[in-house]
Design a protein around this motif. Structure first.
Motif, PDB file in Angstrom:
ATOM      1  N   ASP A 122       0.822  -1.208   0.000  1.00  0.00           N
ATOM      2  CA  ASP A 122       0.000   0.000   0.000  1.00  0.00           C
ATOM      3  C   ASP A 122       0.858   1.261   0.000  1.00  0.00           C
ATOM      4  N   VAL A 123       0.358   2.284  -0.664  1.00  0.00           N
ATOM      5  CA  VAL A 123       1.026   3.584  -0.683  1.00  0.00           C
ATOM      6  C   VAL A 123       0.082   4.609  -0.053  1.00  0.00           C
ATOM      7  N   ARG A 124       0.550   5.250   1.019  1.00  0.00           N
ATOM      8  CA  ARG A 124      -0.199   6.313   1.683  1.00  0.00           C
ATOM      9  C   ARG A 124       0.659   7.571   1.730  1.00  0.00           C
ATOM     10  N   PRO A 125       0.052   8.751   1.735  1.00  0.00           N
ATOM     11  CA  PRO A 125       0.857   9.978   1.852  1.00  0.00           C
ATOM     12  C   PRO A 125       1.656   9.959   3.142  1.00  0.00           C
ATOM     13  N   ASP A 126       2.935  10.334   3.055  1.00  0.00           N
ATOM     14  CA  ASP A 126       3.794  10.244   4.242  1.00  0.00           C
ATOM     15  C   ASP A 126       3.690  11.461   5.156  1.00  0.00           C
ATOM     16  N   GLY A 127       2.918  12.469   4.738  1.00  0.00           N
ATOM     17  CA  GLY A 127       2.684  13.627   5.598  1.00  0.00           C
ATOM     18  C   GLY A 127       3.728  14.713   5.494  1.00  0.00           C
ATOM     19  N   ARG A 128       4.769  14.533   4.692  1.00  0.00           N
ATOM     20  CA  ARG A 128       5.800  15.568   4.559  1.00  0.00           C
ATOM     21  C   ARG A 128       5.400  16.604   3.506  1.00  0.00           C
ATOM     22  N   ALA A 129       5.170  16.172   2.280  1.00  0.00           N
ATOM     23  CA  ALA A 129       4.788  17.098   1.208  1.00  0.00           C
ATOM     24  C   ALA A 129       3.293  17.094   0.952  1.00  0.00           C
ATOM     25  N   TYR A 130       2.598  16.052   1.412  1.00  0.00           N
ATOM     26  CA  TYR A 130       1.186  15.879   1.073  1.00  0.00           C
ATOM     27  C   TYR A 130       0.334  15.750   2.337  1.00  0.00           C
ATOM     28  N   GLN A 131      -0.900  16.258   2.233  1.00  0.00           N
ATOM     29  CA  GLN A 131      -1.827  16.143   3.352  1.00  0.00           C
ATOM     30  C   GLN A 131      -2.104  14.673   3.643  1.00  0.00           C
ATOM     31  N   ARG A 132      -2.136  14.365   4.913  1.00  0.00           N
ATOM     32  CA  ARG A 132      -2.357  12.988   5.336  1.00  0.00           C
ATOM     33  C   ARG A 132      -3.582  12.843   6.228  1.00  0.00           C
ATOM     34  N   GLU A 133      -3.809  13.818   7.094  1.00  0.00           N
ATOM     35  CA  GLU A 133      -4.898  13.728   8.064  1.00  0.00           C
ATOM     36  C   GLU A 133      -6.136  14.447   7.555  1.00  0.00           C
ATOM     37  N   GLN A 134      -7.295  13.920   7.916  1.00  0.00           N
ATOM     38  CA  GLN A 134      -8.564  14.501   7.489  1.00  0.00           C
ATOM     39  C   GLN A 134      -8.696  15.938   7.969  1.00  0.00           C
ATOM     40  N   SER A 135      -8.141  16.254   9.121  1.00  0.00           N
ATOM     41  CA  SER A 135      -8.242  17.608   9.680  1.00  0.00           C
ATOM     42  C   SER A 135      -7.486  18.646   8.852  1.00  0.00           C
ATOM     43  N   GLU A 136      -6.583  18.209   7.969  1.00  0.00           N
ATOM     44  CA  GLU A 136      -5.809  19.134   7.149  1.00  0.00           C
ATOM     45  C   GLU A 136      -6.559  19.592   5.908  1.00  0.00           C
ATOM     46  N   SER A 137      -7.631  18.909   5.546  1.00  0.00           N
ATOM     47  CA  SER A 137      -8.256  19.104   4.246  1.00  0.00           C
ATOM     48  C   SER A 137      -9.663  19.668   4.352  1.00  0.00           C
ATOM     49  N   VAL A 138     -10.059  20.473   3.349  1.00  0.00           N
ATOM     50  CA  VAL A 138     -11.447  20.923   3.260  1.00  0.00           C
ATOM     51  C   VAL A 138     -12.300  19.872   2.556  1.00  0.00           C
ATOM     52  N   ASP A 139     -11.656  18.870   1.951  1.00  0.00           N
ATOM     53  CA  ASP A 139     -12.370  17.768   1.322  1.00  0.00           C
ATOM     54  C   ASP A 139     -12.790  16.757   2.388  1.00  0.00           C
ATOM     55  N   PRO A 140     -13.721  15.855   2.046  1.00  0.00           N
ATOM     56  CA  PRO A 140     -14.115  14.837   3.025  1.00  0.00           C
ATOM     57  C   PRO A 140     -12.951  13.982   3.510  1.00  0.00           C
ATOM     58  N   LEU A 141     -11.919  13.820   2.685  1.00  0.00           N
ATOM     59  CA  LEU A 141     -10.705  13.134   3.092  1.00  0.00           C
ATOM     60  C   LEU A 141      -9.579  13.627   2.201  1.00  0.00           C
ATOM     61  N   PRO A 142      -8.337  13.609   2.673  1.00  0.00           N
ATOM     62  CA  PRO A 142      -7.225  14.073   1.846  1.00  0.00           C
ATOM     63  C   PRO A 142      -7.120  13.264   0.555  1.00  0.00           C
ATOM     64  N   ARG A 143      -6.952  13.958  -0.568  1.00  0.00           N
ATOM     65  CA  ARG A 143      -6.898  13.326  -1.883  1.00  0.00           C
ATOM     66  C   ARG A 143      -5.626  12.495  -2.037  1.00  0.00           C
ATOM     67  N   GLY A 173      -8.894  24.961  -0.570  1.00  0.00           N
ATOM     68  CA  GLY A 173      -9.323  25.138  -1.947  1.00  0.00           C
ATOM     69  C   GLY A 173      -8.190  25.364  -2.915  1.00  0.00           C
ATOM     70  N   HIS A 174      -6.972  25.534  -2.411  1.00  0.00           N
ATOM     71  CA  HIS A 174      -5.813  25.755  -3.272  1.00  0.00           C
ATOM     72  C   HIS A 174      -4.789  24.635  -3.128  1.00  0.00           C
ATOM     73  N   CYS A 175      -5.176  23.531  -2.524  1.00  0.00           N
ATOM     74  CA  CYS A 175      -4.190  22.512  -2.165  1.00  0.00           C
ATOM     75  C   CYS A 175      -4.049  21.409  -3.203  1.00  0.00           C
ATOM     76  N   GLY A 176      -4.904  21.380  -4.228  1.00  0.00           N
ATOM     77  CA  GLY A 176      -4.820  20.328  -5.226  1.00  0.00           C
ATOM     78  C   GLY A 176      -3.490  20.342  -5.952  1.00  0.00           C
ATOM     79  N   THR A 177      -2.899  19.158  -6.154  1.00  0.00           N
ATOM     80  CA  THR A 177      -1.618  19.071  -6.842  1.00  0.00           C
ATOM     81  C   THR A 177      -1.474  17.697  -7.478  1.00  0.00           C
ATOM     82  N   LEU A 178      -0.546  17.600  -8.422  1.00  0.00           N
ATOM     83  CA  LEU A 178      -0.115  16.300  -8.934  1.00  0.00           C
ATOM     84  C   LEU A 178       1.157  15.913  -8.199  1.00  0.00           C
ATOM     85  N   GLY A 179       1.087  14.835  -7.451  1.00  0.00           N
ATOM     86  CA  GLY A 179       2.260  14.350  -6.756  1.00  0.00           C
ATOM     87  C   GLY A 179       3.092  13.464  -7.660  1.00  0.00           C
ATOM     88  N   LEU A 180       4.286  13.159  -7.209  1.00  0.00           N
ATOM     89  CA  LEU A 180       5.221  12.336  -7.979  1.00  0.00           C
ATOM     90  C   LEU A 180       5.748  11.202  -7.115  1.00  0.00           C
TER      91      LEU A 180
END
Length: 252
Positions: A122-143, A173-180
């Motif tokens: 499984d691959v999950r966001p590691d929390g360094r460059a990308y949102q990981r916790e639900q509390s960080e996001s305005v979406d229902p869950l971090p993308r 609302g400005h957090c969307g990105t393409l990760g690598l």
């Protein structure tokens, strides 16, 4: 292409060709739903992947379910397929546990019979460059889904993958990105910084890489479900770059 499953609800789909046969995969809702499954935080409870095949894209043989969601997942999302070590590798997202999105994998030698790989892949966001916790996001869950994989061009090159994600430390609302992500074997992935600066679109979905000449393009969908006031452009876009491992910021 005309296809409709006999007894399932069909949503996101993706197509793979091998020899003279086309394999159509789609997420679906079966006639019955596991009553013990967690309640989804987004939409309906898409509970697996089904498949049909065709030699002319007009007449289809319905093969039915090829993969079920994890027993602890609320739903299963869009998949994509690449080759690695002679096998076909399917990646797909799940909400597991509720409030968290994860990319999981399955393997097949023939595009029909699929073995789900263990949670260790499984691959999950590691929390360094990308949102990981639900509390960080305005979406229902971090993308964190839709892993678009670019296979190596030679035996020395790495696999490259683009993933739809939310960047950390950005305005709502400005957090969307393409990760690598990068990989030496197409199965074990290392997270890299985003390739797109946040703020261009609220969200990204289903990134696909194509190349023309010496230019690389990532095609994707976007919507503004969680932040329509930030982006009135709910449409398809393409980002162009001469190097798909570096930050591309121009549109084409």
């Amino acid at each position: 292409m005309l296809y409709r499953p006999a007894r399932e609800l069909m949503w996101d789909s993706w197509l793979v060709s091998a020899g003279d046969t086309f394999y159509l995969y789609y997420i679906r809702i079966s006639e019955t739903r596991d009553p013990n499954s967690p309640e989804p935080s987004l939409g309906e409870g898409w509970n697996g992947i089904s498949m049909a095949r065709s030699t002319d894209l007009l007449h289809w043989e319905e093969m039915g379910p090829v993969l079920e969601k994890h027993r602890d997942a609320a739903w299963l999302g869009t998949g994509m397929i690449h080759r690695a070590n002679g096998d076909y590798i399917l990646n797909f997202s799940e909400e597991r546990p509720v409030g968290y999105q994860v990319v999981s994998f399955a393997r097949s030698a023939d595009l029909v019979n699929w073995e789900r790989l263990s949670d260790a892949y499984d691959v999950r966001p590691d929390g360094r460059a990308y949102q990981r916790e639900q509390s960080e996001s305005v979406d229902p869950l971090p993308r964190w889904d839709s892993l678009g994989v670019v296979e190596p061009t030679n035996s020395e090159a790495e696999y490259t993958a683009f993933i739809c994600a939310n960047a950390r430390d950005t305005l709502p609302g400005h957090c969307g990105t393409l990760g690598l992500l990068t990989s030496t074997d197409g199965l074990h992935w290392v997270q890299q910084p985003p390739v797109v600066a946040p703020g261009l679109f609220p969200s990204y979905e289903v990134p696909e890489h194509i190349g023309f000449g010496d230019r690389h393009y990532v095609l994707f969908c976007t919507n503004s479900t969680a932040a329509p006031r930030f982006d009135p452009r709910a449409t398809g876009r393409a980002i162009a770059s001469s190097d798909y491992s570096r930050v591309p910021l121009s549109f084409s």
